[in-house]
Design an enzyme around this catalytic site. Sequence first.
Site, PDB file in Angstrom:
ATOM      1  N   GLY A  46      -2.516  -6.209   4.968  1.00 12.43           N
ATOM      2  CA  GLY A  46      -1.531  -7.100   5.672  1.00 12.43           C
ATOM      3  C   GLY A  46      -0.208  -6.623   5.224  1.00 12.43           C
ATOM      4  CD  GLN A  51       4.400  -8.298   2.059  1.00 17.90           C
ATOM      5  OE1 GLN A  51       3.870  -8.256   3.219  1.00 17.90           O
ATOM      6  NE2 GLN A  51       4.135  -7.965   0.632  1.00 17.90           N
ATOM      7  CG  HIS A 134      -1.378 -13.156   1.830  1.00 21.72           C
ATOM      8  ND1 HIS A 134      -1.641 -13.251   0.358  1.00 21.72           N
ATOM      9  CD2 HIS A 134      -0.449 -12.382   1.986  1.00 21.72           C
ATOM     10  CE1 HIS A 134      -0.712 -12.577  -0.316  1.00 21.72           C
ATOM     11  NE2 HIS A 134      -0.239 -11.956   0.822  1.00 21.72           N
ATOM     12  CG  HIS A 138       4.457 -12.576   2.628  1.00 21.48           C
ATOM     13  ND1 HIS A 138       5.160 -12.365   1.667  1.00 21.48           N
ATOM     14  CD2 HIS A 138       3.240 -11.906   2.874  1.00 21.48           C
ATOM     15  CE1 HIS A 138       4.208 -11.834   0.828  1.00 21.48           C
ATOM     16  NE2 HIS A 138       3.321 -11.592   1.293  1.00 21.48           N
TER      17      HIS A 138
END
Length: 163
Positions: A46, A51, A134, A138
């Site tokens: 993922g 990111q 998860h 983010h």
Amino acid sequence: MPLLKVVIYPSKILQKKAKPVQKMGEEIRRLIRDMVETMFQEDGVGLAAPQVSVSKRIIVYAPTARRGEETALINPEITKFSDATELGVEGCLSLPGITGEVRRAKRIEFRAMNLQGKVFRDTASEFAARVLQHEIDHLNGVLLIDRLDFNQREILLSNTQRL
Ligand code: NI
């Protein structure tokens, strides 16, 4: 397709709430293609846009880790968490060398926009539900280390200080 640079903790963008995508277009589709390529290249299951230094609500994920089985979600929102939870080990491309046990809902319901700009609803369970939770974390500036219990955090911190 160009690979994107994955930012590493404690980069500020990882701790910021990402902005919703207002308009679906070629620019977003290109970003998603590059995110997918980067995720597989880095052996991740993922990846969230913050990111790769883009503070927008976009994630890609592939719980099977197989090319062609990836999904992209734009402006994803979890609408229901199951009461049942489970612990599972997680890592993160932005936290190299760190893994921790995180408690997550076993099943979630969510809605999101697809690549065509259409809003849809779906459910996910087990590992796929974990990956989604998860990645959506983010988008809210929440990292795996924020989800660890006190003992795990202490162990991680003392290991880091020894470096
Ligand atoms: Ni991560």
